[in-house]
Design a protein around this motif. Structure first.
Motif, short mmCIF file in Angstrom:
data_model
loop_
_atom_site.label_atom_id
_atom_site.label_comp_id
_atom_site.label_asym_id
_atom_site.label_seq_id
_atom_site.Cartn_x
_atom_site.Cartn_y
_atom_site.Cartn_z
N HIS A 1 -16.38 -66.57 38.14
CA HIS A 1 -15.21 -66.81 37.29
C HIS A 1 -14.38 -67.99 37.78
O HIS A 1 -13.52 -68.47 37.07
N TYR A 2 -14.65 -68.44 39.01
CA TYR A 2 -13.83 -69.48 39.63
C TYR A 2 -14.74 -70.59 40.15
O TYR A 2 -15.62 -70.34 40.98
N ALA B 1 -19.52 -70.65 34.44
CA ALA B 1 -18.11 -70.47 34.82
C ALA B 1 -17.24 -70.86 33.64
O ALA B 1 -17.59 -71.75 32.86
N PRO B 2 -16.07 -70.23 33.52
CA PRO B 2 -15.18 -70.58 32.41
C PRO B 2 -14.63 -72.00 32.54
O PRO B 2 -14.71 -72.63 33.60
N THR C 1 -17.98 -71.48 29.95
CA THR C 1 -17.83 -70.34 29.05
C THR C 1 -16.38 -70.21 28.59
O THR C 1 -15.48 -70.90 29.06
N ALA C 2 -16.17 -69.27 27.67
CA ALA C 2 -14.84 -69.03 27.12
C ALA C 2 -13.94 -68.39 28.17
O ALA C 2 -14.39 -67.89 29.20
N ALA D 1 -18.49 -61.79 28.90
CA ALA D 1 -19.22 -61.57 27.65
C ALA D 1 -19.77 -62.88 27.10
O ALA D 1 -20.93 -62.94 26.64
N ASP D 2 -18.99 -63.93 27.16
CA ASP D 2 -19.46 -65.23 26.65
C ASP D 2 -20.57 -65.80 27.53
O ASP D 2 -21.52 -66.40 27.01
N SER D 3 -20.47 -65.60 28.83
CA SER D 3 -21.53 -66.10 29.71
C SER D 3 -22.85 -65.38 29.44
O SER D 3 -23.92 -66.01 29.46
N LEU D 4 -22.80 -64.09 29.16
CA LEU D 4 -24.02 -63.35 28.85
C LEU D 4 -24.69 -63.93 27.61
O LEU D 4 -25.90 -64.18 27.59
N ARG D 5 -23.90 -64.16 26.58
CA ARG D 5 -24.45 -64.71 25.33
C ARG D 5 -25.05 -66.09 25.55
O ARG D 5 -26.19 -66.36 25.11
#
Length: 438
Positions: A8-9, A39-40, A74-75, A95-99
């Motif tokens: 995430h970071y 990563a977002p 990702t989002a 969730a967005d990374s999975l997609r």
């Protein structure tokens, strides 16, 4: 190897997780491995991207990272500093990374050889587990610090915290809410432990937390410490005699509830009242920064609370200081935690004022890097800083901390260990596959 990291970071954000993985990936790529990072869009620590980050990074973009890695953006969900909105952000990004990763690696020949999911954030572990099972590749679950214990703070069996179970409140609704939160924390603890047990390897950053995980049924957890780039940290020299009359104490890092930094402010105020020349700088960000500044003002303490600075400006602060501070509260999970900043502090050669317990305290003692006090022991801190102010030779620089880092926590050493671990996991899974096929 083809390595996928779910985090995430990540850079260009600046912080301990970002620095750790930037250092490791730089060395992974240099060794010839292909690395993809999910990563977002950068939005730490404020919860929203800066104007520059919005221009440079878009949701869904596939970027080339600084070291040659591929970064899938990702989002994210804009958030505040509270745990609720931050958790929602973690869920959205996961969730967005999975997609996106299922789509990116739809063809079998392109898929990673190993998936690394690093927490926090906790939902990243679930995404890693789902992808590893779907692709039939090994999962490495990395638990930076004592997660989830730092947020659940429950016993090994996931029981309801004693302070909640025995809460006495005249308001039944408040008491019921407290019990509900306690059970929810227990459920999170149980679930994360189950995800850890499902990984081929669990990596932690401290030996003590590895022992805790063994007690919970995790087979052979591996330890890869946080660390620092020894070549990138300048070794400081002693100040010239008479350079400044006051004792200079420096804290750099997060100013959250975990650090117990009000102890520094109160100790500095008491020393001022005793006529001891002292100046304390606290530099960083966190939810406690405004209250620390207010406390310093209320007490008239010789304390500056300053916003975070760029890493390129940190050396100037180390050069200013006589002693550098690392502090954690006396909470049970912190006995298994070593603040990542500690390794950089050791490398500076500066005297360390350590308000720590557990493994972090052992590191400072083993390195001979300074003085260890019990967490939040204000009286002991007043006595120590009073001695240092009276006899500045007690805060003289020392080579032992830097030597300890070179042996145990240099980025080159850590990357070599991590790569060896990943290679063992991948080869082990391949061997299992051949045996099953036979």
């Amino acid at each position: 190897m083809r390595i996928l990291l779910i985090t995430h970071y990540y850079a260009p954000e600046f912080g301990a997780p970002q620095r750790r993985w930037s250092a490791l990936i730089q060395r992974f790529v240099a060794a010839g491995h292909q690395v993809t990072v999910a990563a977002p869009v950068p939005h730490y620590p404020s919860g929203r991207p800066t104007a520059q980050q919005r221009r440079d990074h878009r949701v869904g973009a596939v970027e080339r990272g600084e070291h040659g890695e591929t970064v899938v953006r990702t989002a994210y969900l804009p958030h505040r500093s509270d745990i609720g909105t931050r958790t929602a952000d973690h869920v959205v990004a996961a969730a967005d990374s999975l997609r996106r990763l299922l789509s990116r690696f739809a063809r079998p020949g392109t898929r990673p050889d190993v998936v690394i999911a690093t927490a926090p954030a906790i939902p990243s572990l679930l995404v890693g587990r789902v992808l590893a099972l779907h692709w039939k590749v090994p999962l490495v679950a990395e638990m930076r610090d004592a997660w989830p214990d730092l947020v659940t703070h429950v016993g090994p069996a996931g029981a309801v915290p004693v302070e909640l179970a025995h809460a006495v409140s005249p308001d039944p609704l408040r008491k019921g809410l407290g019990l509900l939160i306690g059970y929810a924390k227990g459920a999170v603890h149980h679930t994360v432990t189950h995800w850890q047990q499902g990984a081929q390897t669990v990596v932690t950053t401290t030996g003590r937390f590895a022992e805790v995980l063994r007690e919970r049924g995790i087979a052979e957890p591996q330890v890869v410490r946080n660390g620092t780039d020894l070549d990138g940290v300048r070794a400081q020299d002693d100040h010239a005699p008479g350079d400044h009359p006051e004792l200079r104490c420096l804290y750099l890092g997060n100013m959250g509830r975990s650090q117990g930094l009000d102890t520094l402010v109160r100790a500095a105020a008491r020393l001022r009242d005793q006529g001891v020349p002292i100046e304390v700088r606290m530099i960083g960000h966190g939810v406690e920064a405004p209250s620390l500044a207010a406390l310093a003002h209320e007490l008239g303490a010789p304390v500056q609370v300053l916003p975070r600075i760029e890493h390129s400006d940190v050396e100037e602060q180390y050069a200013w200081a006589d002693t550098v501070v690392v502090s954690l509260r006396g909470w049970a999970p912190f006995a298994w935690t070593v603040p990542s900043k500690l390794y950089e502090l050791l490398a500076t050669r500066r005297h360390v004022t350590a308000l720590l317990d557990g493994e972090a305290a052992e590191v400072v003692r083993e390195a001979g890097a300074g003085d260890v006090l019990a967490p939040q022991d204000e009286d002991a801190l007043v006595r120590l800083w009073g001695r240092l102010a009276a006899d500045r030779s007690l805060a003289a620089v020392r080579d032992s901390g830097r030597a300890w880092v070179a042996e145990h926590a240099d980025d080159d050493v850590l990357a070599t260990r991590y790569l060896g671990l990943l290679e063992d996991v991948v080869l082990g899974e391949a061997a299992k596959g051949r045996t099953a096929g036979a």
